[in-house]
Design a protein around this motif. Structure first.
Motif, short mmCIF file in Angstrom:
data_model
loop_
_atom_site.label_atom_id
_atom_site.label_comp_id
_atom_site.label_asym_id
_atom_site.label_seq_id
_atom_site.Cartn_x
_atom_site.Cartn_y
_atom_site.Cartn_z
N PRO A 1 4.93 -4.73 -15.42
CA PRO A 1 6.01 -5.03 -14.41
C PRO A 1 5.41 -5.29 -13.04
O PRO A 1 6.05 -4.74 -12.17
N PHE A 2 4.19 -5.88 -12.94
CA PHE A 2 3.84 -5.89 -11.70
C PHE A 2 2.64 -7.13 -11.66
O PHE A 2 2.19 -7.09 -12.79
N ASP A 3 2.32 -7.90 -10.65
CA ASP A 3 1.21 -8.70 -10.63
C ASP A 3 -0.03 -7.92 -10.02
O ASP A 3 -0.09 -7.31 -9.18
N LEU A 4 -1.10 -8.26 -10.58
CA LEU A 4 -2.50 -7.75 -10.27
C LEU A 4 -2.71 -7.86 -8.90
O LEU A 4 -3.25 -6.90 -8.23
N ASN A 5 -2.53 -9.05 -8.57
CA ASN A 5 -2.99 -9.26 -7.22
C ASN A 5 -2.25 -8.77 -5.95
O ASN A 5 -2.62 -8.44 -4.90
N GLU A 6 -0.92 -8.31 -6.18
CA GLU A 6 -0.24 -7.41 -5.26
C GLU A 6 -0.20 -5.98 -5.60
O GLU A 6 0.08 -5.16 -4.61
N VAL A 7 -0.66 -5.37 -6.78
CA VAL A 7 -0.24 -4.03 -6.92
C VAL A 7 -1.27 -3.48 -6.18
O VAL A 7 -1.27 -2.27 -5.48
N VAL A 8 -2.60 -3.68 -6.19
CA VAL A 8 -3.66 -3.07 -5.52
C VAL A 8 -3.38 -3.14 -4.00
O VAL A 8 -3.79 -2.09 -3.18
N GLU A 9 -2.85 -4.30 -3.38
CA GLU A 9 -2.61 -4.40 -2.15
C GLU A 9 -1.49 -3.28 -1.77
O GLU A 9 -1.61 -2.69 -0.74
N THR A 10 -0.64 -3.22 -2.55
CA THR A 10 0.54 -2.42 -2.51
C THR A 10 0.13 -0.84 -2.42
O THR A 10 0.53 -0.13 -1.33
N VAL A 11 -0.56 -0.43 -3.40
CA VAL A 11 -0.94 1.01 -3.26
C VAL A 11 -2.22 1.55 -2.36
O VAL A 11 -2.26 2.58 -2.14
N THR A 12 -2.88 0.18 -1.98
CA THR A 12 -3.88 0.77 -0.78
C THR A 12 -3.44 0.57 0.66
O THR A 12 -4.33 0.99 1.41
N ALA A 13 -2.10 0.22 0.76
CA ALA A 13 -1.71 -0.14 2.26
C ALA A 13 -1.76 1.00 2.99
O ALA A 13 -1.74 0.84 4.41
N GLY A 14 -1.61 2.23 2.34
CA GLY A 14 -1.42 3.41 3.06
C GLY A 14 -2.76 4.01 3.54
O GLY A 14 -2.71 5.31 4.09
N GLY A 15 -3.89 3.34 3.02
CA GLY A 15 -5.08 4.17 3.22
C GLY A 15 -5.56 5.07 2.11
O GLY A 15 -4.67 5.34 1.35
N ASP B 1 -6.02 8.31 1.97
CA ASP B 1 -5.38 9.72 1.78
C ASP B 1 -3.94 9.45 1.23
O ASP B 1 -3.34 10.60 0.63
N LYS B 2 -3.51 8.28 1.14
CA LYS B 2 -2.03 7.89 0.42
C LYS B 2 -2.26 7.46 -1.20
O LYS B 2 -1.08 7.02 -1.58
N LEU B 3 -3.36 7.38 -1.50
CA LEU B 3 -3.41 6.61 -2.84
C LEU B 3 -2.67 7.32 -3.87
O LEU B 3 -2.05 6.54 -4.77
N GLY B 4 -3.00 8.62 -4.04
CA GLY B 4 -2.22 9.41 -5.11
C GLY B 4 -0.73 9.10 -4.92
O GLY B 4 0.01 8.72 -6.07
N GLU B 5 -0.21 9.33 -3.90
CA GLU B 5 1.19 9.30 -3.72
C GLU B 5 1.62 7.65 -3.77
O GLU B 5 2.76 7.56 -4.61
N ASN B 6 1.05 6.85 -3.29
CA ASN B 6 1.49 5.47 -3.41
C ASN B 6 1.04 4.88 -4.96
O ASN B 6 2.27 4.15 -5.32
N ILE B 7 0.38 5.40 -5.67
CA ILE B 7 0.01 4.90 -7.17
C ILE B 7 1.35 5.64 -7.85
O ILE B 7 1.76 4.80 -8.72
N VAL B 8 1.40 6.80 -7.62
CA VAL B 8 2.49 7.33 -8.59
C VAL B 8 3.85 6.92 -8.27
O VAL B 8 4.61 6.62 -9.22
N ARG B 9 4.34 6.86 -7.02
CA ARG B 9 5.51 6.26 -6.67
C ARG B 9 5.54 4.77 -7.17
O ARG B 9 6.63 4.37 -7.87
N THR B 10 4.56 3.83 -6.94
CA THR B 10 4.76 2.35 -7.42
C THR B 10 4.78 2.40 -8.97
O THR B 10 5.63 1.56 -9.47
N PHE B 11 3.93 3.12 -9.65
CA PHE B 11 4.07 3.11 -11.01
C PHE B 11 5.35 3.39 -11.60
O PHE B 11 6.00 2.77 -12.59
N LEU B 12 6.02 4.59 -11.14
CA LEU B 12 7.18 4.93 -11.92
C LEU B 12 8.14 3.98 -11.35
O LEU B 12 9.29 3.94 -12.11
N THR B 13 8.46 3.51 -10.16
CA THR B 13 9.36 2.73 -9.72
C THR B 13 9.45 1.50 -10.46
O THR B 13 10.42 0.96 -11.07
#
Lengths: 211, 211
Positions: A81-95, A97-109
């Protein structure tokens, strides 16, 4: 040519009389063509050119929307349920230190939104079809996790990518496949709080490896 | 009565003329009877009494060797490479602070030893048979992880058990099913060093839950 309409986004309905459909219609046509061509020729035998030709779409659109053949397979066949070219951008947007949080939240959402049964179908597909497994591995590790880990400039990027994958595959298995409570029923922010620090350690923390 | 021979261990061949076979033979007979009865009656319909009767063995032996019906199912049908009644003892022997390390090392040693394909068969079985999934969930979470977490006297034992399960299921999936390198090929102590601190946090550490 379809992508001459540069302002048409994936979210826009984009149905105009008298011209080739753009946006969602083109995406849908590509996904349908991809399912047919992957079924006929297998993953290795299928080409972006053939799929795009079947859909009557410029091959460049495959990269634009799906990040290439892998992303198209992930979306069309594995129903990720996501496109490869946008998911990396989404989870890395916070830098980093936020990778763990952004990946878990994006994955579950995304997977909660898609319905857990699509994750079950994915696991069933990859455990019964070696080709699907190989493609998922390439996508998950080489495309998503390795690209993400590289933004953090950590040591041992391949190992970190693999460790990150253990956590996220296991989270998906426990929540959607094995339905282990309370992990299956917990709200997303509880799981973000519980899981994100562990994923963050894998991606950027001290691994204390022997030797 | 079979278990009158108190000194016979599981490792001992224990083939003696003129008396009922003990040790490995009895275990094998129980496993064969269990596979037959579970196949005929399903998990819920099967009883320890029926299985033991079929094998000509005292029902108490099922608890002694397999930790009850769940453990017998795990061993006979799911081919889990350990007995429930000994694995909790093994991983808790070092106390609460060694749980992460002992669980990761025991898990990898047993499954590496059994051959990764038995983990693949387990996952295939639980993703295609709801009953197998339900039983695995009960075994993994209610029997193994919850018993283990309780030895540490932590808060939120059910959530911690579930979180621990996410890590270990994901580790097994990445190493044996998806074969994600370098996780698939790493030596056990590298993975213990990398994964144990994360598992330890789930079982006894600070979870920083919201609210």
């Amino acid at each position: 040519m379809v992508h001459d309409d540069g302002v048409t986004t994936a979210e826009e309905p984009a149905r105009r009389r008298g011209r080739r459909p753009a946006g969602e219609d083109t995406k849908t046509a590509l996904l349908e063509a991809a399912r047919a061509v992957f079924a006929e020729s297998g993953y290795d035998g299928a080409t972006v050119r053939t799929i795009a030709g079947r859909a009557g779409v410029d091959p460049a659109m495959v990269n634009h929307w799906f990040g290439g053949k892998e992303g198209l397979f992930a979306k069309a066949v594995l129903h990720v349920p996501f496109d490869l070219n946008e998911v990396v951008e989404t989870v890395t947007a916070g830098g980093p230190d936020k990778l763990g949080e952004n990946i878990v939240r994006t994955f579950l959402t995304r997977w909660d939104g898609a319905g857990g049964e699509s994750f079950v179908a994915l696991i069933r597909s990859v455990t019964t079809k070696p080709e699907a497994m190989q493609t998922l591995r390439t996508i998950l590790v080489n495309r998503i996790f390795t690209d993400v880990v590289r933004t953090a400039d950590s040591d041992r990027p391949e190992l970190r990518a693999g460790l990150g994958a253990t956590q996220m595959i296991g989270l998906g298995m426990a929540r959607y496949v094995a339905r282990i409570d309370p992990v299956a029923s917990a709200d997303i922010e509880t799981l973000v709080a519980a899981v994100a620090p562990n994923l963050q350690r894998y991606l950027t923390g001290e691994l204390d490896l022997p030797g």
